[in-house]
Scaffold this motif. Structure first.
Motif, mmCIF file in Angstrom:
data_model
loop_
_atom_site.group_PDB
_atom_site.id
_atom_site.type_symbol
_atom_site.label_atom_id
_atom_site.label_comp_id
_atom_site.label_asym_id
_atom_site.label_seq_id
_atom_site.Cartn_x
_atom_site.Cartn_y
_atom_site.Cartn_z
ATOM 1 N N UNK A 1 0.823 -1.206 0.000
ATOM 2 C CA UNK A 1 0.000 0.000 0.000
ATOM 3 C C UNK A 1 0.856 1.255 0.000
ATOM 4 N N UNK A 2 1.982 1.221 0.724
ATOM 5 C CA UNK A 2 2.823 2.412 0.833
ATOM 6 C C UNK A 2 3.474 2.770 -0.497
ATOM 7 N N UNK A 3 3.570 1.799 -1.408
ATOM 8 C CA UNK A 3 4.143 2.055 -2.733
ATOM 9 C C UNK A 3 3.053 2.464 -3.715
ATOM 10 N N UNK A 4 1.954 1.737 -3.718
ATOM 11 C CA UNK A 4 0.931 1.936 -4.746
ATOM 12 C C UNK A 4 0.017 3.133 -4.469
ATOM 13 N N UNK A 5 -0.224 3.457 -3.193
ATOM 14 C CA UNK A 5 -1.143 4.559 -2.886
ATOM 15 C C UNK A 5 -0.642 5.901 -3.416
ATOM 16 N N UNK A 6 0.611 6.318 -3.121
ATOM 17 C CA UNK A 6 1.073 7.584 -3.721
ATOM 18 C C UNK A 6 1.097 7.536 -5.244
ATOM 19 N N UNK A 7 1.366 6.360 -5.790
ATOM 20 C CA UNK A 7 1.444 6.229 -7.247
ATOM 21 C C UNK A 7 0.084 6.472 -7.888
ATOM 22 N N UNK A 8 -0.982 5.804 -7.403
ATOM 23 C CA UNK A 8 -2.275 5.994 -8.068
ATOM 24 C C UNK A 8 -2.868 7.373 -7.769
ATOM 25 N N UNK A 9 -2.553 7.944 -6.586
ATOM 26 C CA UNK A 9 -3.004 9.308 -6.309
ATOM 27 C C UNK A 9 -2.343 10.290 -7.270
ATOM 28 N N UNK A 10 -1.057 10.085 -7.513
ATOM 29 C CA UNK A 10 -0.350 10.952 -8.452
ATOM 30 C C UNK A 10 -0.939 10.841 -9.862
ATOM 31 N N UNK A 11 -1.257 9.613 -10.278
ATOM 32 C CA UNK A 11 -1.838 9.436 -11.609
ATOM 33 C C UNK A 11 -3.193 10.117 -11.716
ATOM 34 N N UNK A 12 -3.974 10.108 -10.640
ATOM 35 C CA UNK A 12 -5.249 10.833 -10.635
ATOM 36 C C UNK A 12 -5.003 12.335 -10.773
ATOM 37 N N UNK A 13 -3.974 12.839 -10.073
ATOM 38 C CA UNK A 13 -3.693 14.275 -10.091
ATOM 39 C C UNK A 13 -3.282 14.742 -11.480
ATOM 40 N N UNK A 14 -2.432 13.937 -12.160
ATOM 41 C CA UNK A 14 -1.964 14.350 -13.489
ATOM 42 C C UNK A 14 -3.001 14.065 -14.575
ATOM 43 N N UNK A 15 -4.126 13.489 -14.207
ATOM 44 C CA UNK A 15 -5.207 13.317 -15.166
ATOM 45 C C UNK A 15 -5.304 11.955 -15.817
ATOM 46 N N UNK A 16 -4.423 11.017 -15.456
ATOM 47 C CA UNK A 16 -4.502 9.672 -16.045
ATOM 48 C C UNK A 16 -5.421 8.821 -15.159
ATOM 49 N N UNK A 17 -6.719 9.016 -15.341
ATOM 50 C CA UNK A 17 -7.708 8.360 -14.490
ATOM 51 C C UNK A 17 -7.679 6.845 -14.673
ATOM 52 N N UNK A 18 -7.481 6.400 -15.911
ATOM 53 C CA UNK A 18 -7.507 4.956 -16.190
ATOM 54 C C UNK A 18 -6.385 4.240 -15.443
ATOM 55 N N UNK A 19 -5.157 4.737 -15.597
ATOM 56 C CA UNK A 19 -4.031 4.081 -14.928
ATOM 57 C C UNK A 19 -4.133 4.220 -13.413
#
Length: 352
Positions: free
Chosen positions: A259-277
């Motif tokens: 979780x500590x690896x994937x949570x910042x990663x998917x939050x970042x992808x949401x922020x930059x607009x890549x909703x799918x990834x």
């Protein structure tokens, strides 16, 4: 009262109290020594193999195994660090592109907001603006809780302490490997033959538990690594191998794990607009969490000889009482108690 409370029971209760006090106050600060002792026990079969295979004395076998251990561990750490640095450099090259994407997305959000609120009352528009600003500030504050001056300072100031602990671990490991048989003999020389037999039974049981625990963790981590690698090959192929290895290593940490690896990663992808990834990564994080929480008690219970329910209860109570170490100490104490009862050291035959 005298029927139930006697000298033997008092001794058992005193030993249990001492074990509990040591677990709470001594174990947390003796982690390098404990890990060194456990590592020496794990490496002992290799020392005996080298002694038997090459007809060397114990000192030569210990030095050989110790050097091989350092070489393999150093090589693995070096490979992981170089891979991480390479990916960080690659990511830093993409930061301007991600920043532009973020700015563009924020501009689109502002434009959509202006179009949507064109016919609304001024009070409603101001309320929306206030909420959006509060949301943006909340995200900023949340990010700053992880990346700020205090975090970096604590990380840097913790490096000397880590290096000292690491050096203590290496020295203690070498000394434990040299004197392991002497320590074992010294312990048994202080016991009566009947007690020594019971302790040998407990030691054999604990050896099985330690190897079983490590085997269980390894099996669960392999499942997590395989699932993460297969999923990331579809989600982010360019980072699949490295991030799967990072998840595999981090996953050994109780509670945090992948979780500590994937949570910042998917939050970042949401922020930059890549909703799918971002959605794919969030689903992967949830799947890995479910796998570990459902498979781990069953596998650990099978490998260390406890039922899944007893393993889960021991891990949870240990975690709540003494934190990180309790995750490991809880099942270990249950195994100690069970082994002592099976060996006849503790007798609890009663009916209500």
């Amino acid at each position: 009262m005298g029927k139930w409370f006697n000298k033997k029971l008092a001794t058992i209760l005193l030993v249990i109290a001492i074990i509990v006090l040591i677990s709470i106050y001594i174990l947390p600060i003796a982690v390098p020594l404990i890990i060194a002792l456990l590592t020496a026990i794990l490496l002992e079969p290799f020392v005996k193999f080298v002694q038997k295979r090459f007809k060397w004395d114990r000192k030569g076998a210990v030095i050989t195994v110790f050097i091989l251990f350092l070489v393999i561990a150093s090589g693995l750490v070096y490979w992981i660090i170089t891979q991480l640095i390479g990916q960080i450099i690659q990511f830093s090259k993409m930061v301007p592109e991600y920043t532009n994407s973020l700015s563009h997305m924020w501009g689109e959000v502002e434009a959509f907001f202006l179009r949507s609120t064109a016919e609304m009352p001024v009070e409603v528009v101001n309320s929306f603006e206030t909420e959006m600003i509060a949301f943006a500030e909340g995200i900023r504050d949340w990010i700053l809780t992880f990346v700020n001056y205090d975090t970096v300072t604590n990380l840097l100031t913790g490096i000397p302490s880590f290096l000292v602990s690491f050096i203590v671990f290496l020295i203690a490991l070498f000394l434990f490997m040299l004197d392991l048989m002497d320590l074992k003999g010294m312990m048994f020389n202080r016991m009566k033959e009947s007690t020594a037999e019971k302790v040998r039974f407990m030691v054999a049981r604990l050896n099985n538990v330690i190897f079983g625990f490590l085997k269980a963790q390894f099996l669960v981590s392999l499942i997590v690594f395989a699932v993460a690698l297969i999923a990331l090959l579809f989600i982010a192929p360019e980072y699949a191998l490295v991030m799967s290895l990072v998840i595999w290593v981090i996953d050994f940490i109780p509670i945090l794990g992948s979780i500590i690896v994937l949570t910042p990663w998917f939050i970042y992808m949401f922020i930059v607009g890549d909703i799918v990834q971002g959605t794919q990564l969030a689903i992967l994080a949830l799947v890995l969490l479910v796998i570990r929480r459902t498979v781990e008690p069953k596998v650990m219970g099978t490998q260390i000889g406890l039922s899944p329910l007893a393993t889960l209860i021991a891990m949870f109570i240990g975690l709540q009482l003494i934190g990180f170490l309790g995750f490991f100490i809880g099942p270990l104490l249950v195994i100690l108690f069970t082994s002592a009862r099976e060996a006849g050291i503790i007798k609890m035959e009663f009916k209500v």
